[in-house]
Design an enzyme around this catalytic site. Structure first.
Site, PDB file in Angstrom:
ATOM      1  CG  ASP A  22       0.264  -3.800   2.800  1.00 54.59           C
ATOM      2  OD1 ASP A  22       0.474  -3.351   1.628  1.00 54.59           O
ATOM      3  OD2 ASP A  22      -0.317  -3.260   3.664  1.00 54.59           O
ATOM      4  CG  HIS A  81      -0.324   0.481   2.560  1.00 48.45           C
ATOM      5  ND1 HIS A  81      -0.044  -0.391   3.537  1.00 48.45           N
ATOM      6  CD2 HIS A  81      -0.466   1.647   3.124  1.00 48.45           C
ATOM      7  CE1 HIS A  81       0.403   0.229   4.630  1.00 48.45           C
ATOM      8  NE2 HIS A  81       0.284   1.298   4.411  1.00 48.45           N
ATOM      9  CD  GLN A 111      -2.098   5.986  10.381  1.00 47.83           C
ATOM     10  OE1 GLN A 111      -2.126   5.859  11.599  1.00 47.83           O
ATOM     11  NE2 GLN A 111      -2.501   4.826   9.798  1.00 47.83           N
ATOM     12  N   GLY A 112       2.932   6.106   8.937  1.00 45.61           N
ATOM     13  CA  GLY A 112       4.277   6.617   8.516  1.00 45.61           C
ATOM     14  C   GLY A 112       5.271   5.438   8.971  1.00 45.61           C
ATOM     15  CG  ASP A 113       5.813   3.805  12.479  1.00 45.68           C
ATOM     16  OD1 ASP A 113       7.100   4.413  12.167  1.00 45.68           O
ATOM     17  OD2 ASP A 113       5.041   3.767  13.302  1.00 45.68           O
ATOM     18  CB  SER A 114       2.971   1.665   6.285  1.00 44.65           C
ATOM     19  OG  SER A 114       1.620   1.581   6.815  1.00 44.65           O
TER      20      SER A 114
HETATM   21  N1  ARG Z   1      -1.049   2.337   7.610  1.00 40.02           N
HETATM   22  C1  ARG Z   1      -0.071   2.815   8.417  1.00 40.02           C
HETATM   23  C2  ARG Z   1       0.982   3.479   7.376  1.00 40.02           C
HETATM   24  O1  ARG Z   1       0.719   3.891   6.002  1.00 40.02           O
HETATM   25  C3  ARG Z   1       0.448   2.183   9.323  1.00 40.02           C
HETATM   26  C4  ARG Z   1      -0.639   2.095  10.401  1.00 40.02           C
HETATM   27  C5  ARG Z   1      -0.090   0.988  11.448  1.00 40.02           C
HETATM   28  N2  ARG Z   1      -1.278   1.121  12.613  1.00 40.02           N
HETATM   29  C6  ARG Z   1      -1.050   0.485  13.698  1.00 40.02           C
HETATM   30  N3  ARG Z   1      -2.098   0.862  14.542  1.00 40.02           N
HETATM   31  N4  ARG Z   1      -0.117  -0.318  14.128  1.00 40.02           N
HETATM   32  O2  ARG Z   1       1.931   4.074   7.874  1.00 40.02           O
END
Ligand code: ARG
Length: 269
Positions: free
Chosen positions: A126, A81, A213-216
Site C-alpha cells: 500500500d 489506496h 480516516q483521512g490520515d491514510s
Molecule cells: N484507511 C484510512 C484512510 O484512508 C486510514 C485508516 C487508519 N486506521 C487506523 N485505525 N489506524 O484514511
C-alpha cells in the site's frame, strides 16, 4: 475478501464505511474547519494534539483526502489506496508548508504523474508516489532502508478524523504510538494482515490513540540514531480507530524502500 480496500466514489465510500468497520477509505476531499480552539485542552489524529507550524515540514495534505510525505521536493510518498492507478495525472493537489490548511501561506502544487505500487491488489503493497509539477521548498522525510528502527515509539500525524466517524481537521494533529509486533497484530487481524508488508502500532490495552480516516498515506516516523526523522510506515488501515486490541496498520517502508527508490527514479526524482 478485501473489497473495502478499493478506492471508491464518495457516495459509495460513505455506504462502505457504514458497512465495514475495517476501512481504507480516504477522508472527504475537503477539510472541514475545526472548531475555534484558543485555550482548549484536548485535540484529538485520535488522541493527539496540534502539531506546531514547521514541526513536521515534510507533511503534505492531498486533495483526495489523504496525507503524504515529501520523499523528494517534487515527489510525495502516500498510500496506493489513495490513488487510482499509475500514469499521467494532473488531478491531485498537494498542500504543503502549513499546519493550518486555510493558512494563506499554504503552498499548493498539482500532480503531474502517479506511480502506484506495482502489483497492488488491495492487500499489502500500500504505497504510491505522486510527482509534483514543481518542487516544494520544504525538508524531505528520509525513508527507512532496513528494519533496524522498526520498533519503539512512533510519531503519527495527519488532518484526518479526530475520532471514529469524526470529521477531517483544519489543523495538523500529531500523536505517539508504540510498536506492536507481528504476532500481536496477527492476533488482532488474522489473515487480513500481511506481516511482511505491514507494521502495526497502537496502544493494545487501552486504545485511545491512532490514525483514522483521512490520515491514510501519511507517514509514521521516529528519530534515527542521528536524531533525524525517519519514515518507518505509511498509514494504511485498521478496524475502526483507536479501539483497544485493534492497532493501526501501516505499510512497512523498509520492505519497499528499494522499490520506492527505483520508482522515484522512474518519475525523475
Ligand atoms: N484507511 C484510512 C484512510 O484512508 C486510514 C485508516 C487508519 N486506521 C487506523 N485505525 N489506524 O484514511
Amino acid at each position: 475478501m478485501r473489497s473495502y480496500r478499493k478506492p471508491l466514489s464518495r457516495s459509495t465510500a460513505l455506504a462502505a464505511v457504514a458497512l465495514a468497520a475495517v476501512s481504507l477509505q480516504p477522508g472527504s476531499a475537503s477539510a472541514a474547519p475545526a472548531p475555534a480552539s484558543a485555550g482548549s485542552v484536548h485535540h484529538q489524529v485520535v488522541g493527539g494534539t496540534k502539531a506546531g507550524q514547521g514541526e513536521f515540514p515534510f507533511m503534505v495534505r492531498l486533495s483526495m483526502g489523504c496525507g503524504g510525505a515529501l520523499y523528494a521536493k517534487d515527489i510525495v510518498l502516500t498510500a496506493a489506496h489513495c490513488v487510482d492507478g499509475s500514469g499521467d495525472n494532473t488531478s491531485i493537489t498537494a498542500t504543503a508548508g502549513v499546519v493550518d490548511l486555510e493558512d494563506s501561506a499554504a503552498v499548493k502544487v498539482n500532480s503531474t504523474k502517479v506511480l502506484q505500487a506495482p502489483g497492488y491488489d488491495g492487500k499489502g503493497k500500500d504505497w504510491a508516489l505522486i510527482k509534483l509539477a514543481e518542487p516544494v521548498d520544504q525538508p524531505t522525510l528520509k525513508i527507512a532502508e532496513n528494519d533496524k528502527l522498526n520498533s519503539g515509539d512512533f510519531t503519527i500525524a495527519g488532518w484526518g478524523a479526530e475520532k471514529e466517524g469524526g470529521s477531517q481537521q483544519r489543523y495538523l494533529l500529531k500523536a505517539t504510538v508504540p510498536f506492536v509486533d507481528d504476532a500481536a497484530c496477527e492476533k488482532a487481524y488474522g489473515d487480513q494482515l500481511t506481516p511482511g508488508d505491514e507494521i502495526c502500532a497502537g496502544k493494545l490495552d487501552t486504545g485511545g490513540t491512532d490514525t483514522c480516516q483521512g490520515d491514510s498515506g501519511g507517514p509514521m516516523f521516529r528519530k534515527d540514531d542521528a536524531g533525524q526523522w525517519l519514515q518507518v510506515g505509511i498509514v494504511s488501515w485498521g478496524e475502526g480507530c483507536a479501539r483497544p486490541g485493534k492497532p493501526g496498520v501501516y505499510s512497512e517502508v523498509s520492505t519497499f524502500a528499494a522499490d520506492i527508490e527505483k520508482a522515484a527514479g522512474e518519475l525523475g526524482g
